[in-house]
Design an enzyme around this catalytic site. Structure first.
Site, mmCIF file in Angstrom:
data_model
loop_
_atom_site.group_PDB
_atom_site.id
_atom_site.type_symbol
_atom_site.label_atom_id
_atom_site.label_comp_id
_atom_site.label_asym_id
_atom_site.label_seq_id
_atom_site.Cartn_x
_atom_site.Cartn_y
_atom_site.Cartn_z
ATOM 1 N N ASP A 73 55.601 108.332 37.764
ATOM 2 C CA ASP A 73 55.916 109.005 39.037
ATOM 3 C C ASP A 73 55.887 107.989 40.175
ATOM 4 O O ASP A 73 55.579 108.320 41.309
ATOM 5 C CB ASP A 73 54.898 110.140 39.280
ATOM 6 C CG ASP A 73 55.334 111.080 40.407
ATOM 7 O OD1 ASP A 73 56.541 111.165 40.677
ATOM 8 O OD2 ASP A 73 54.454 111.722 41.019
ATOM 9 N N ASP B 65 57.251 120.430 40.346
ATOM 10 C CA ASP B 65 57.677 120.876 41.685
ATOM 11 C C ASP B 65 58.427 119.757 42.380
ATOM 12 O O ASP B 65 58.276 118.576 42.048
ATOM 13 C CB ASP B 65 56.483 121.335 42.522
ATOM 14 C CG ASP B 65 55.487 120.219 42.861
ATOM 15 O OD1 ASP B 65 55.237 119.360 41.988
ATOM 16 O OD2 ASP B 65 54.969 120.216 43.991
ATOM 17 N N HIS C 267 54.833 116.291 37.354
ATOM 18 C CA HIS C 267 54.906 117.494 38.204
ATOM 19 C C HIS C 267 56.324 118.043 38.213
ATOM 20 O O HIS C 267 57.284 117.300 38.346
ATOM 21 C CB HIS C 267 54.361 117.239 39.608
ATOM 22 C CG HIS C 267 55.096 116.237 40.449
ATOM 23 N ND1 HIS C 267 56.122 116.593 41.291
ATOM 24 C CD2 HIS C 267 54.947 114.901 40.595
ATOM 25 C CE1 HIS C 267 56.554 115.516 41.933
ATOM 26 N NE2 HIS C 267 55.873 114.471 41.524
ATOM 27 N N HIS D 296 62.678 112.558 48.189
ATOM 28 C CA HIS D 296 62.297 113.313 49.399
ATOM 29 C C HIS D 296 63.418 113.303 50.442
ATOM 30 O O HIS D 296 63.195 113.716 51.582
ATOM 31 C CB HIS D 296 61.021 112.758 50.055
ATOM 32 C CG HIS D 296 59.802 112.920 49.219
ATOM 33 N ND1 HIS D 296 58.533 113.032 49.750
ATOM 34 C CD2 HIS D 296 59.625 113.010 47.874
ATOM 35 C CE1 HIS D 296 57.649 113.168 48.779
ATOM 36 N NE2 HIS D 296 58.300 113.143 47.622
ATOM 37 N N GLU E 150 52.184 119.142 43.056
ATOM 38 C CA GLU E 150 51.893 117.758 43.465
ATOM 39 C C GLU E 150 52.369 117.507 44.881
ATOM 40 O O GLU E 150 51.695 116.844 45.672
ATOM 41 C CB GLU E 150 52.570 116.761 42.505
ATOM 42 C CG GLU E 150 52.074 115.331 42.641
ATOM 43 C CD GLU E 150 52.796 114.503 43.690
ATOM 44 O OE1 GLU E 150 52.295 113.433 44.054
ATOM 45 O OE2 GLU E 150 53.869 114.933 44.178
ATOM 46 N N GLU E 151 53.533 118.061 45.194
ATOM 47 C CA GLU E 151 54.121 117.786 46.510
ATOM 48 C C GLU E 151 53.396 118.524 47.632
ATOM 49 O O GLU E 151 53.725 118.344 48.808
ATOM 50 C CB GLU E 151 55.619 118.147 46.512
ATOM 51 C CG GLU E 151 56.455 117.382 45.477
ATOM 52 C CD GLU E 151 56.621 115.899 45.779
ATOM 53 O OE1 GLU E 151 56.019 115.410 46.748
ATOM 54 O OE2 GLU E 151 57.347 115.234 45.027
ATOM 55 N N ASP F 254 61.991 112.325 41.073
ATOM 56 C CA ASP F 254 60.644 112.785 41.487
ATOM 57 C C ASP F 254 60.506 114.282 41.276
ATOM 58 O O ASP F 254 60.829 115.045 42.142
ATOM 59 C CB ASP F 254 60.463 112.388 42.957
ATOM 60 C CG ASP F 254 59.085 112.668 43.508
ATOM 61 O OD1 ASP F 254 58.179 113.005 42.732
ATOM 62 O OD2 ASP F 254 58.930 112.572 44.741
HETATM 63 N N1 BES Z 1 56.303 110.294 43.241
HETATM 64 C C1 BES Z 1 55.709 110.431 44.529
HETATM 65 C C2 BES Z 1 54.763 109.302 44.863
HETATM 66 C C3 BES Z 1 55.494 108.036 45.054
HETATM 67 C C4 BES Z 1 56.403 107.912 46.071
HETATM 68 C C5 BES Z 1 55.315 106.994 44.223
HETATM 69 C C6 BES Z 1 57.138 106.757 46.207
HETATM 70 C C7 BES Z 1 56.062 105.854 44.360
HETATM 71 C C8 BES Z 1 56.976 105.728 45.344
HETATM 72 C C9 BES Z 1 54.981 111.733 44.612
HETATM 73 O O1 BES Z 1 55.680 112.792 44.024
HETATM 74 C C10 BES Z 1 54.858 112.090 46.055
HETATM 75 O O2 BES Z 1 55.830 112.162 46.730
HETATM 76 N N2 BES Z 1 53.666 112.346 46.496
HETATM 77 C C11 BES Z 1 53.443 112.859 47.792
HETATM 78 C C12 BES Z 1 52.067 113.444 47.744
HETATM 79 C C13 BES Z 1 51.687 114.247 48.906
HETATM 80 C C14 BES Z 1 52.682 115.266 49.312
HETATM 81 C C15 BES Z 1 50.345 114.882 48.682
HETATM 82 C C16 BES Z 1 53.573 111.767 48.823
HETATM 83 O O3 BES Z 1 53.230 110.610 48.580
HETATM 84 O O4 BES Z 1 54.056 112.072 49.918
HETATM 85 MN MN MN Z 2 57.282 113.313 45.564
#
Ligand code: BES
Ligand code: MN
Length: 455
Positions: free
Chosen positions: A180, A88, A86, A427, A153-154, A119
């Site tokens: 990811d 974004d 992703h 984040h 994705e976010e 990320d």
């Molecule tokens: N890369 C992350 C998911 C992740 C976070 C994997 C930490 C391993 C360790 C992904 O980009 C993410 O942040 N996803 C969001 C999805 C949501 C906003 C729908 C999440 O988990 O908050």
């Molecule tokens: Mn993320």
């Protein structure tokens, strides 16, 4: 393979410069004001995929941000890998806590610092470059490759999920490769086989129809912030369990085997607490930290807005208060059903003196993928070769909403070969990505394509 790996080695500094250009684009998907940047970022990815040697490279517009698709299908009879990423990123606030500007990437202390460095731009960029290295050295790939990069994705991947439903032939593959996620620890190659799902909601409480003087009116009407705080405080019981009815009803129990495997990882609560700057850990009673993070559903307030929040004092009784709440879900919880349960629960906790509204922003299902597949074996072997250590298998507390849909719709195993570290501050201010992981990730990607082509 040696010539491919050497090519990757010799071009590492160029890749870093290219990644920096990618990171300079502020592709924050949740901000409406950044629409143009999303389009620009998708265009950048298109160019990189074309430069890499992918033959069909296309933008697919959606109701939201564009999807970037690419393919090279020059190896009839060989498997096809779909690589997902992703472009974004998350918002950057609070900006004052960044040591550098979030969209002016800097290299320092063996890391690249910028929003998206880990990320997910840094992580999926390795696959674009490993593919390029094959074309530049051998003139072809060892198997068929497709890319799908999304810009949402976010914010829940709604449009990719729709696209997937309608384009199963286009995305048809034998495995989905995704970088990811995080490695269990620095230097430890890791394949993640489970992700939590998510239900993200907003609860808005309204009291009087306008802000009021807190002296003239305080004591006469309900204060929405006070009431919202009371509601939030009732969402957990004294054992740290979520009080939403039926919340745990379908939660898949941990098997003895999995429990034993987690214990082999030698997780240290003490060390973890120290790294996070807290005196002690906290959570649902009766479960270890890894169990709570990877296999148990949770509920957390992510933000709270209301009243006067500037410097200084203002005596005001606010009209509104709002909380943003995320619930991390696990197999086999159903976010759609739980959204209803949550809403009912919030209404039941709301006194007549306020008006409460619950809105679901987005949701996704948790997933656990089988550990026995050719693709997972190939990835474990590839990661071991790249990092020089035995690959371990973990689950993960975070979410990647589309993974469940990939697995269900495409009937292909998902391989989560993460290159991030939990300490990379995704984040958060000062997100970064270890250069060592970027470099070894390039090798791991190339080894994977090679290994999987032989299976
Ligand atoms: N890369 C992350 C998911 C992740 C976070 C994997 C930490 C391993 C360790 C992904 O980009 C993410 O942040 N996803 C969001 C999805 C949501 C906003 C729908 C999440 O988990 O908050
Ligand atoms: Mn993320």
């Amino acid at each position: 393979m040696e010539v491919v790996i050497n090519h990757l080695k010799n071009n590492f500094n160029n890749y870093l410069e290219e990644l920096k250009d990618y990171l300079r684009i502020p592709s924050i998907s949740t901000l409406e004001s950044h629409k143009d940047e999303m389009i620009r970022c998708a265009g950048f990815a298109v160019q990189k995929l074309k430069d890499a040697g992918m033959t069909r490279v296309e933008i697919f517009p959606t109701a939201g941000n564009p999807l970037v698709y690419a393919e090279w299908l020059g190896k009839a009879g060989k498997p096809t890998v779909l690589i997902y990423g992703h472009y974004d990123v998350q918002p950057v606030d609070p900006l004052e806590l960044w040591k550098d500007q979030p969209f002016e990437p800097v290299i320092r202390d063996g890391k690249i610092w910028a929003r998206g460095a880990n990320d997910n731009k840094g992580q999926h960029f390795v696959h674009i470059k490993s593919v390029e290295a094959f074309f530049k050295t051998l003139g072809e790939l060892p198997l068929n490759v497709k890319f799908i990069l999304e810009g949402e994705e976010e914010i829940g991947s709604d449009n990719l999920v729709l696209f997937l439903k309608e384009n199963q032939d286009l995305l048809k593959c034998d495995a989905v490769l995704i970088s990811d996620t995080s490695m269990y620890a620095k230097g430890v190659p890791t394949i993640t086989y489970g992700l939590r799902g998510l239900l993200y909601v907003e609860v808005e409480v309204t009291g009087p129809d306008r802000d009021l003087h807190s002296g003239s009116f305080g004591g006469a009407v309900a204060n929405p912030i006070n009431e919202l705080a009371k509601i939030i405080s009732k969402l957990h019981d004294k054992n740290g369990k979520v009080t939403v009815p039926n919340f745990y009803k379908n939660v898949l129990k941990l098997t003895k085997k999995e429990k034993d495997n987690f214990n082999l990882l030698k997780f240290s609560d003490k060390q973890y607490a120290k790294e996070l700057g807290v005196k002690e850990l906290h959570g649902e009673k009766g479960f270890t930290t890894l169990e709570r993070l990877w296999t148990r559903p949770t509920l957390d307030c992510n933000g709270i807005i209301g009243g006067f929040t500037e410097k200084g004092a203002k005596t005001v009784l606010p009209s509104k208060a709002l909380a943003k709440i995320s619930m991390r879900l696990v197999p086999n919880q159903d976010p759609v059903k739980l959204a209803k349960e949550f809403t009912k629960h919030i209404y039941s906790l709301s006194p007549k003196s306020i008006k409460t509204e619950v809105r679901t922003l987005h949701y996704g299902y948790g997933v656990v993928v089988p550990l026995e597949s050719k693709a997972i074996n190939a990835a474990a072997k590839a990661a071991s070769k790249a990092f020089g250590k035995k690959t371990i298998f973990t689950r993960e507390g975070g979410s990647i909403p589309v993974v469940v849909d990939f697995v269900k719709q495409l009937k292909a195993p998902a391989v989560l070969m993460g290159l991030g570290l939990d300490s990379d501050d995704i984040h958060s201010p000062n997100e970064h990505f270890l250069l060592e992981n970027f470099e070894k990730g390039l090798y791991a990607s190339a080894y994977f394509l090679d290994e999987f082509s032989k299976m």
